[in-house]
Motif scaffolding. Structure first.
Motif, PDB file in Angstrom:
ATOM      1  N   THR A 104      10.308   0.945  -9.678  1.00 24.19           N
ATOM      2  CA  THR A 104      11.430   1.822  -9.376  1.00 24.19           C
ATOM      3  C   THR A 104      12.667   1.328 -10.117  1.00 24.19           C
ATOM      4  O   THR A 104      12.942   0.119 -10.134  1.00 24.19           O
ATOM      5  N   LEU A 119      17.781   3.051  -8.725  1.00 27.47           N
ATOM      6  CA  LEU A 119      17.601   3.464  -7.340  1.00 27.47           C
ATOM      7  C   LEU A 119      18.869   4.084  -6.769  1.00 27.47           C
ATOM      8  O   LEU A 119      19.997   3.705  -7.133  1.00 27.47           O
ATOM      9  N   ASP A 153      16.824   7.114  -1.905  1.00 25.30           N
ATOM     10  CA  ASP A 153      15.483   6.552  -2.055  1.00 25.30           C
ATOM     11  C   ASP A 153      15.134   5.617  -0.894  1.00 25.30           C
ATOM     12  O   ASP A 153      13.994   5.136  -0.806  1.00 25.30           O
ATOM     13  N   VAL A 201      18.483   1.017  -0.178  1.00 23.60           N
ATOM     14  CA  VAL A 201      19.393   1.079  -1.313  1.00 23.60           C
ATOM     15  C   VAL A 201      20.803   1.303  -0.781  1.00 23.60           C
ATOM     16  O   VAL A 201      21.080   2.315  -0.134  1.00 23.60           O
TER      17      VAL A 201
END
Length: 124
Positions: free
Chosen positions: A83, A86, A90, A122
């Protein structure tokens, strides 16, 4: 029977990256299509990315295109979700899932085995 164990989650600032891993038990990992799903509080579990058993066919939801990448290492019986960039949206528990098939599936009910999940948070 397949056991899946996720790792790699954590707390990261917006714009950061994490690599999630999902290690599978058993010797038949290469016969399983794999998927990553996520579930945020109060929301339904949603498909994020899927990979066919050969790794040749991958699917993603639109919101992660260009930011997430699913890969697999059949020799290590492990699937990864890289990932990047971010975003706060998310934030969720991320689950990996497996089904004995050559296709790539996007619905939770299409998968047979599930891991316990790893939290990704996040911050903005």
């Amino acid at each position: 029977q397949v056991q899946l164990i996720e790792s790699g989650g954590g707390l990261v600032q917006a714009g950061g990256s994490l690599r999630l891993s999902c290690a599978a038990s058993g010797r038949t990992f290469s016969t399983y299509a794999m998927g990553w799903f996520r579930q945020a509080p109060g929301k339904e579990r949603e498909f994020v990315a899927g990979d066919s058993r050969s790794g040749a066919t991958k699917r993603y939801i639109d919101s992660v295109l260009g930011r997430f990448a699913i890969t697999r290492d059949n020799a290590k019986s492990t699937v990864y979700l890289q990932t990047t960039n971010l975003r706060p949206e998310d934030t969720a528990v991320y689950y990996c899932a497996a089904v004995s098939s050559h296709d790539t599936y996007t619905k939770p009910y299409e998968y047979t085995y599930w891991g316990q999940g790893t939290q990704v948070t996040v911050s903005s």
